[in-house]
Design an enzyme around this catalytic site. Structure first.
Site, PDB file in Angstrom:
ATOM      1  N   ASP A   1       0.845  -1.186   0.000  1.00 53.65           N
ATOM      2  CA  ASP A   1       0.000   0.000   0.000  1.00 53.65           C
ATOM      3  C   ASP A   1       0.883   1.240   0.000  1.00 53.65           C
ATOM      4  OD1 ASP A   1      -2.731   1.113   0.251  1.00 53.65           O
ATOM      5  OD2 ASP A   1      -1.917   1.960   2.098  1.00 53.65           O
ATOM      6  N   GLU A   2       0.787   2.024  -1.030  1.00 53.53           N
ATOM      7  CA  GLU A   2       1.693   3.117  -1.381  1.00 53.53           C
ATOM      8  C   GLU A   2       2.952   2.531  -2.015  1.00 53.53           C
ATOM      9  OE1 GLU A   2       0.572   5.901  -1.771  1.00 53.53           O
ATOM     10  OE2 GLU A   2      -1.165   5.794  -0.481  1.00 53.53           O
ATOM     11  N   GLU A   3       3.583   3.351  -2.800  1.00 51.05           N
ATOM     12  CA  GLU A   3       4.677   2.871  -3.651  1.00 51.05           C
ATOM     13  C   GLU A   3       5.893   2.433  -2.833  1.00 51.05           C
ATOM     14  OE1 GLU A   3       7.544   4.501  -7.269  1.00 51.05           O
ATOM     15  OE2 GLU A   3       5.777   5.653  -6.649  1.00 51.05           O
TER      16      GLU A   3
END
Length: 231
Positions: free
Chosen positions: A182-184
Site C-alpha cells: 500500500d503506497e509505492e
C-alpha cells in the site's frame, strides 16, 4: 429491545465486507468497472498495480478487499479473480510502521493507533474470522505483527504486517501467497516481495498514487515498457 438493538449494531459493524459490491443500489458493483477489471486480472497475472488518485478506494475497496477474500476464502459468487482453496500466508506493508498501523491495519482489523483507535472486527476482516488474539509488534504502540484468520477450508491463514522503513532484509524469508503493498515501495523491497511469491505461484498487489514521479516501480508498470505485468 435495547439489547437486541445493540446486538444488531454489533453484527452490522463486524461484517463490513459483506456489504461491499452489492448487486444493485447506490454503490452497486457495476459502478466500479476498473476495480472489477483489476480483480479479474488476478486470475492470470502475478503482478498487478492500481495506480490512481488519493481517496478513491485503493486501500479499502481494492487491496484490502481482495486480501481479505484470500485470507478467509469466502469469495462472492460474482468473483472472477484468483481463488485460493487453502489457507494462505500473506504480508501487508506500508511506508512506515505508523502508517501501516493507522491505514492498513485499521482497514483490515478495525484497530489503528491511539488517535484512530477502533474495535477489533470492524475492519474488512469479520470479527468471527479472527483466530486467537493478534500478536503485537514490539516498539510500535498499538501495532500488530501477525494475525491469524479462519479460512473457509478449515485451516488458518496468517497475515504479517511490514513496513518499507524496515529495509529490504526484513522482507526476506518464507514464501508468500499474497503481498499487498500500500503506497509505492522502494524497488528493492518490491523485488524482494516478488521473489517471496515465485515458488508458490503467488501474487503481488500494489495500490498507490505515483507521488514519486516516473520511478523504477512506476516504469515497471508502464505496459509499453514491460508487457509482462498488468496495469
Amino acid at each position: 429491545m435495547a439489547e437486541i438493538a445493540a446486538e444488531l449494531k454489533r453484527r452490522h459493524d463486524t461484517s463490513v465486507i459483506t456489504r461491499l459490491y452489492p448487486d444493485e443500489g447506490e454503490f452497486s458493483r457495476d459502478k466500479y468497472a476498473k476495480f472489477l477489471k483489476f480483480f479479474e486480472a488476478g486470475a492470470t497475472e502475478n503482478e498487478r498495480a492500481i495506480i490512481a488518485a488519493n481517496r478513491v478506494g485503493k486501500t479499502f475497496g481494492v487491496g484490502g478487499y481482495e486480501l481479505t477474500l484470500h485470507l478467509t476464502g469466502d469469495y462472492p459468487g460474482w468473483w472472477a479473480g484468483r481463488r485460493f482453496a487453502k489457507p494462505i500466508s500473506a504480508w501487508a506493508a506500508g511506508e512506515t510502521s505508523e502508517t501501516t498501523r493507522d491505514i492498513l491495519q485499521k482497514t483490515l482489523t478495525g484497530i489503528g493507533g491511539e488517535r484512530s483507535g477502533g474495535v477489533l472486527g470492524t475492519g474488512l476482516i469479520p470479527l468471527g474470522a479472527f483466530v486467537g488474539e493478534p500478536s503485537r509488534r514490539a516498539g510500535v504502540a498499538g501495532a500488530y505483527d501477525t494475525i491469524a484468520v479462519q479460512h473457509s477450508s478449515g485451516g488458518t491463514s496468517l497475515l504479517g504486517f511490514k513496513s518499507y522503513d524496515q529495509g529490504r532484509a526484513k522482507f526476506q524469508g518464507t514464501s508468500k501467497h499474497v503481498v499487498l503493498l500500500d503506497e509505492e515501495p522502494p524497488i528493492d523491497v518490491y523485488t524482494e516481495c516478488l521473489t517471496r511469491t515465485l515458488d508458490c505461484n503467488g501474487m503481488v498487489i500494489c495500490a498507490f498514487t505515483p507521488l514519486l514521479g516516473i520511478s523504477e516501480v512506476v516504469m515497471k508498470y508502464l505496459p509499453h515498457l514491460d508487457p509482462s505485468v498488468a496495469v
